[in-house]
Design an enzyme around this catalytic site. Structure first.
Site, PDB file in Angstrom:
ATOM      1  N   SER A 275       9.086  27.734 -35.571  1.00 46.90           N
ATOM      2  CA  SER A 275       9.276  27.180 -36.639  1.00 46.90           C
ATOM      3  C   SER A 275       8.688  25.664 -36.821  1.00 46.90           C
ATOM      4  O   SER A 275       7.328  25.593 -36.605  1.00 46.90           O
ATOM      5  CB  SER A 275      10.726  27.235 -37.038  1.00 46.90           C
TER       6      SER A 275
ATOM      7  N   ASP B 124      10.420  37.879 -41.568  1.00 53.23           N
ATOM      8  CA  ASP B 124      10.538  36.409 -41.515  1.00 53.23           C
ATOM      9  C   ASP B 124      10.335  36.075 -43.024  1.00 53.23           C
ATOM     10  O   ASP B 124       9.157  36.500 -43.745  1.00 53.23           O
ATOM     11  CB  ASP B 124       9.481  35.765 -40.654  1.00 53.23           C
TER      12      ASP B 124
ATOM     13  N   HIS C 246      13.608  35.062 -40.139  1.00 54.43           N
ATOM     14  CA  HIS C 246      12.965  34.047 -39.348  1.00 54.43           C
ATOM     15  C   HIS C 246      13.702  33.720 -37.966  1.00 54.43           C
ATOM     16  O   HIS C 246      13.114  33.513 -37.030  1.00 54.43           O
ATOM     17  CB  HIS C 246      13.034  32.878 -40.292  1.00 54.43           C
TER      18      HIS C 246
END
Lengths: 403, 403
Positions: free
Chosen positions: A182, A346, A379
């Site tokens: 991320s 995601d 995610h």
């Protein structure tokens, strides 16, 4: 039955909450006790040209630096994370978020590699005893008071430049790989674009190579509850009541955005938060999923800082790899072979934008490999299910560059 | 070039904003001037058993009711919508949101059908001159003051029961079809589950057959800025300052959630909101996408009511078709052939949950057809690109039931 309505709920919330924030105990773990260290540097100038008289960041390492000082893997962390990627600080402590892939004999093999992770500037968890960072909650040496919103705006590139200075301090001039999830992926792209002669491999996980406008808009949505909280007071709250409600609301948004519907359906269904408290009867009566998210958000807010959250949002919105003029130019500057790992479902970093990232990196011939991390967590699969990619990561790290 | 960074922005924002809220002018439109009418009923009792002494809702119709009173198509509206589905109130007025498919010779052919749309209870746009609704902003006859949060909790089923009463009042006992988008789809499922002997066809667009826990969580995220606004004051604000900032923040979240990344990338890229206002230089300097969303949200908030928003959130969270014990039971009660239309990139109602809805309706043999509405606009494709499904809708409406 997939969902159950109007059924009271007697399940233990604790285990659900644990499932939200952690991925369970891996089969093998990084065993040595991890020590948090502090790196201090004077007179740092940001990408934007603003001076910061003193920068202090925490860092930790796993494995040993070899004599050639070329066995280094850098692991920058995600938005709400810290440098605690593996191992634990005490026998009873919590294991780092990627403990499943970092350790002796694991893909990021601490028998071979020296793994370094650094707390970012403006780290969210400034209230945690194990986090060292510099940001709006730090004391401004000019005033003797916390900076607040007078702290300079910093970028993802600043996080990377601070890490680079730490490595230089340790005599490290080559990096075997940079791998992050991320916001850690953004730092990985930035490392490779900013220091192409230094970085040999890059593994961005659940992150694309630039902040696209949909993400920019969502980051603003994340931040808006903080500004609505009257206790935020333009960022000047360190002497008084903190904007806890706004910060918790912001963290609740992040928490839900990082998941996806199969997780919610399996963990909660349509169960009520409390027995005999039908949500149809009162606004005070809520569903289990709402109560769980509130609890997690409140817990996360307890060691977090609202201004740091706003600075992280800004840093992510500004992101272009290597601080280039355009995303294309930034990603073209990457020369290191790249392994991009996306996550199924995601909702923060979309596959279509990963395609664009790949094309921009490949535009001058740099090879890019891709794989998808499966799972129900959206995610968060990139953190919780990373071990599903263990062999791909191992192979990629073992490969001779140019092979 | 897909994105451009650090480039100043001189484009006209107005056209972008128009593109967000409307779908452009259709080739042909519903031509007669539309009149908003009011339906009043006394002594309504909600699904939950709470009395409301007087309910008033606005409604409008297109086409003519035939002698048999069996050519009726009901069009319930979406969360932030009104009964203005087609035509316009004056020569210069704005056309209804599905004007592209409702009118003479169109799929919902006003030469054949009598199309009715009704403002929901607790309608969001209570401040609009063309909306008539009953909710927390209405005067409580017992006190002479607005109800505020003392208004009874209402459900999707209450919206439908009020529509049913209006139809009974018009002598209508058969419905050729119910078709609605998003919250309108929830009402369409509810109509078919609640009155299976009355509803002959159902076309739910961009909506699934029950509120799943991920949606329940997101609805709570939508609502939270209102509660954080000190002007909300527990819902008691009608005599003072209204929670405009919280309501605008809530509507901003809804607006972005109903889109998807290709829209943002094409409309805004990484352009700045204002020339010479680099977002890297100040927290006051923002990206074009942020400024546009703020503008839309502020405009939408001007005729909306914060408490009505909270009641709509509650109604959607509670949703199970026909107010059944479980989603399975509610959807099994549907006997009408169903055409489900999903939208490409919908981030509010996910395809996997549409699969579950389909299976639950089909569980006792009721036929379900499915199609996907293409486009860059995510959830909003269901409103803005509905004309892409014109022939499917026409065929489905023309089909003899049982065929």
């Amino acid at each position: 039955m997939l969902t159950s309505a109007r059924v009271t709920c007697g399940v233990a919330m604790a285990s659900m909450l644990a499932a939200i924030v952690a991925g369970g105990t891996p089969a093998a773990a990084y065993e040595p006790i991890v020590e948090k260290k502090t790196f201090t540097m004077k007179d740092y100038t940001t990408v934007n040209g603003a001076p910061i008289p003193e920068v202090r960041v925490g860092w930790e390492a796993y494995g040993s630096l070899n004599e050639a000082r070329d066995n280094v893997i850098v692991i920058p962390h995600f938005f709400s994370g810290t440098s605690h990627a593996a191992g634990r600080y005490s026998e009873e402590g919590a294991r780092g978020y990627w403990d499943s892939i970092i350790g002796s004999g694991k893909p990021i093999d601490t028998d071979k590699y020296y793994v370094i992770s650094v707390d970012s500037l403006v780290n969210l968890n400034v209230g945690s005893a194990q986090v060292v960072t510099t940001g709006p909650a730090s004391i401004n040496p000019e005033t003797g008071e916390p900076y607040g919103m007078d702290f300079p705006i910093v970028e993802i590139g600043d996080f990377v430049r601070v890490q680079r200075r730490l490595l230089a301090n340790l005599g490290i001039e080559k990096v075997h790989a940079v791998m992050g999830a991320s916001m850690g992926a953004l730092q990985a792209y930035d490392w490779a674009a900013r220091y192409p002669d230094m970085v040999e491999r890059v593994i961005p996980v659940i992150g694309n190579g630039f902040a696209d406008p949909f993400l920019i808009g969502w980051l603003d949505i994340w931040a808006q509850p903080i500004r609505l909280d009257p206790n935020w007071n333009g960022g000047d709250y360190y002497g008084g009541d903190r904007p806890k409600a706004g910060l918790a609301a912001a963290l609740k948004t992040v928490t839900l955005h990082a998941q996806n519907w199969p997780w919610a359906q399996k963990a909660f269904g349509r169960k009520w938060a409390a027995k005999d408290a039908d949500p149809a009867k009162s606004f005070d009566n809520r569903y289990a999923v709402e109560a769980a998210l509130d609890k997690v958000a409140k817990d996360r807010a307890s060691s977090a800082d609202a201004n740091h959250f706003l600075y992280l949002v800004k840093a992510n919105q500004l992101f272009i790899a290597g601080d280039a003029e355009t995303p294309e130019a930034g990603l073209k500057a990457i020369d290191a072979p790249t392994l991009m790992l996306q996550a199924q479902g995601d909702l923060v970093f979309f596959p279509g934008l990963a395609d664009q990232t790949q094309q921009m990196i490949e535009s001058d011939g740099t090879p890019v490999a891709r794989a998808q991390i499966p799972g129900d967590r959206g995610h968060l699969n990139g953190v919780l299910n990373i071990q599903s990619q263990a062999e791909k990561i191992r192979d990629f790290l073992n490969r001779t560059v140019g092979e």
